[in-house]
Design a protein around this motif. Structure first.
Motif, PDB file in Angstrom:
ATOM      1  N   GLU A  39     -20.250  21.629 -16.987  1.00 22.14           N
ATOM      2  CA  GLU A  39     -19.420  20.574 -17.575  1.00 22.14           C
ATOM      3  C   GLU A  39     -18.060  21.128 -17.977  1.00 22.14           C
ATOM      4  O   GLU A  39     -17.988  22.181 -18.618  1.00 22.14           O
ATOM      5  N   GLY A  40     -17.009  20.406 -17.640  1.00 24.98           N
ATOM      6  CA  GLY A  40     -15.682  20.805 -18.082  1.00 24.98           C
ATOM      7  C   GLY A  40     -15.126  19.795 -19.066  1.00 24.98           C
ATOM      8  O   GLY A  40     -15.893  19.104 -19.748  1.00 24.98           O
ATOM      9  N   ILE A  41     -13.825  19.699 -19.133  1.00 25.55           N
ATOM     10  CA  ILE A  41     -13.186  18.791 -20.084  1.00 25.55           C
ATOM     11  C   ILE A  41     -13.066  17.392 -19.480  1.00 25.55           C
ATOM     12  O   ILE A  41     -13.547  16.422 -20.051  1.00 25.55           O
ATOM     13  N   GLY A  42     -12.456  17.320 -18.324  1.00 27.52           N
ATOM     14  CA  GLY A  42     -12.330  16.023 -17.651  1.00 27.52           C
ATOM     15  C   GLY A  42     -13.182  15.920 -16.398  1.00 27.52           C
ATOM     16  O   GLY A  42     -13.386  14.832 -15.869  1.00 27.52           O
ATOM     17  N   PHE A  43     -13.631  17.069 -15.910  1.00 25.57           N
ATOM     18  CA  PHE A  43     -14.379  17.102 -14.650  1.00 25.57           C
ATOM     19  C   PHE A  43     -15.613  17.982 -14.825  1.00 25.57           C
ATOM     20  O   PHE A  43     -15.717  18.743 -15.783  1.00 25.57           O
ATOM     21  N   ARG A  44     -16.540  17.860 -13.896  1.00 28.21           N
ATOM     22  CA  ARG A  44     -17.727  18.721 -13.912  1.00 28.21           C
ATOM     23  C   ARG A  44     -18.005  19.206 -12.490  1.00 28.21           C
ATOM     24  O   ARG A  44     -17.575  18.563 -11.518  1.00 28.21           O
ATOM     25  N   LEU A  45     -18.711  20.322 -12.404  1.00 29.15           N
ATOM     26  CA  LEU A  45     -19.216  20.782 -11.111  1.00 29.15           C
ATOM     27  C   LEU A  45     -20.708  20.485 -11.059  1.00 29.15           C
ATOM     28  O   LEU A  45     -21.411  20.719 -12.041  1.00 29.15           O
ATOM     29  N   ARG A  46     -21.179  19.999  -9.932  1.00 28.87           N
ATOM     30  CA  ARG A  46     -22.625  19.900  -9.720  1.00 28.87           C
ATOM     31  C   ARG A  46     -22.914  20.355  -8.296  1.00 28.87           C
ATOM     32  O   ARG A  46     -22.090  20.178  -7.393  1.00 28.87           O
ATOM     33  N   PRO A  47     -24.057  20.983  -8.097  1.00 27.79           N
ATOM     34  CA  PRO A  47     -24.350  21.481  -6.750  1.00 27.79           C
ATOM     35  C   PRO A  47     -24.329  20.364  -5.707  1.00 27.79           C
ATOM     36  O   PRO A  47     -24.770  19.242  -5.983  1.00 27.79           O
ATOM     37  N   VAL A  48     -23.784  20.678  -4.552  1.00 31.50           N
ATOM     38  CA  VAL A  48     -23.787  19.736  -3.427  1.00 31.50           C
ATOM     39  C   VAL A  48     -25.226  19.490  -2.993  1.00 31.50           C
ATOM     40  O   VAL A  48     -26.038  20.423  -2.955  1.00 31.50           O
ATOM     41  N   VAL A  49     -25.548  18.228  -2.713  1.00 36.96           N
ATOM     42  CA  VAL A  49     -26.873  17.902  -2.163  1.00 36.96           C
ATOM     43  C   VAL A  49     -26.692  17.226  -0.801  1.00 36.96           C
ATOM     44  O   VAL A  49     -25.582  16.811  -0.454  1.00 36.96           O
ATOM     45  N   ALA A  50     -27.783  17.132  -0.063  1.00 39.48           N
ATOM     46  CA  ALA A  50     -27.701  16.592   1.305  1.00 39.48           C
ATOM     47  C   ALA A  50     -27.076  15.198   1.327  1.00 39.48           C
ATOM     48  O   ALA A  50     -26.352  14.842   2.266  1.00 39.48           O
ATOM     49  N   ALA A  51     -27.307  14.423   0.269  1.00 39.33           N
ATOM     50  CA  ALA A  51     -26.768  13.058   0.220  1.00 39.33           C
ATOM     51  C   ALA A  51     -25.238  13.037   0.118  1.00 39.33           C
ATOM     52  O   ALA A  51     -24.610  11.987   0.271  1.00 39.33           O
TER      53      ALA A  51
END
Lengths: 197, 79
Positions: free
Chosen positions: A8-20
């Motif tokens: 989690e960031g301030i305005g954005f977040r990273l999440r792992p890429v999934v097949a979808a």
């Protein structure tokens, strides 16, 4: 296997890429407005889905969707890979970096990518390459405070053309200043994105 | 937007991006020149807001992708 964890960031977040995410990845990477100097991804959505599933099995390879925390919408991609661990954390390459034009997600994507490398993976150095003619990204990396290490021996083929690249890097010692600078920028962006029309 | 206001806006672009004085601003487009990236875009917005005493809406900040567009957008806020 190195799927990664959300960050989690301030305005954005990273999440792992999934097949979808395959369709989003193809659209973003193959839109010349967003990815003029990235090699286009060949193949279909199904090919991309299969590639993502294979990527999940690659050791030391982390691939993320960048999401706007306010809207939940995917606005970019970033990756850390080729992790070469050693007794002091080792090195990792940063790349697959592309954000939707006008999203203002680039500074925090850079911040979160480096935060993942230094604070989650505990590496001692992050490095990456930008095609020599990609003035927009080269200027951006320099403005952010990455160390410009000059022309590298890594080349990229886009269409019929082979492009030279510049190497950029950040060490563990340089990380605190970089983090402080981009955190201020990220807060400024959140304030702008939160304004009422 | 008056001619004086356009000149003021042009000088903000020139100083923010360190363009030469004789730059053709109509050819300047976000993301296509060295210097106008998301970091410097924030500097540009903040300079415009301070110099003109205005606060731009989010959509206008994101839409300001050329000098020509900036003239149009800032023109909505100044009289």
């Amino acid at each position: 296997m190195a799927v990664g964890v959300p960050l989690e960031g301030i305005g954005f977040r990273l999440r792992p890429v999934v097949a979808a995410d395959a369709s989003f990845v193809l659209d973003l990477r193959n839109n010349p407005q967003n990815a003029k100097f990235l090699p286009p991804l060949p193949g279909t959505v199904e090919d991309q889905r299969n590639w993502i599933q294979r990527q999940h099995q690659l050791p030391g390879d982390y691939y993320f969707v960048v999401e706007d925390r306010r809207t939940g919408l995917a606005v970019g991609l970033t990756g850390l890979y080729a992790h070469a661990p050693d007794s002091d954390g080792g090195l990792i390459e940063w790349g697959r970096f592309v954000v939707a034009n006008k999203s203002l997600a680039a500074p925090e994507t850079s911040l979160l990518s480096h935060r993942y490398a230094f604070e989650v993976l505990n590496v001692r150095e992050v490095f990456g390459y930008s095609i020599e003619q990609n003035e927009k990204v080269i200027g951006f990396h320099r403005s952010c405070g990455l160390e410009d290490r000059g022309l590298s021996s890594t080349t990229y083929k886009i269409g019929d053309q082979v492009h030279r690249s510049l190497c950029f890097a950040l060490t563990r010692d340089q990380w605190p200043d970089f983090k402080a600078k981009l955190t201020r920028t990220a807060r400024q962006i959140v304030q702008i994105l939160g304004r009422k029309p | 937007m008056t001619d004086d206001q356009k000149v003021k806006l042009a000088s903000i672009f020139i100083s923010t991006f360190q363009f030469p004085e004789d730059v053709i601003l109509d050819s300047i487009v976000y993301g296509e020149i060295r210097g106008w990236d998301s970091l410097n875009h924030l500097t540009l917005v903040s300079e415009i807001e301070e110099e003109f005493g205005i606060m731009l809406d989010t959509d206008d900040v994101l839409d300001m992708s050329s000098f020509h567009k900036a003239v149009e957008i800032v023109g909505k806020y100044v009289f």
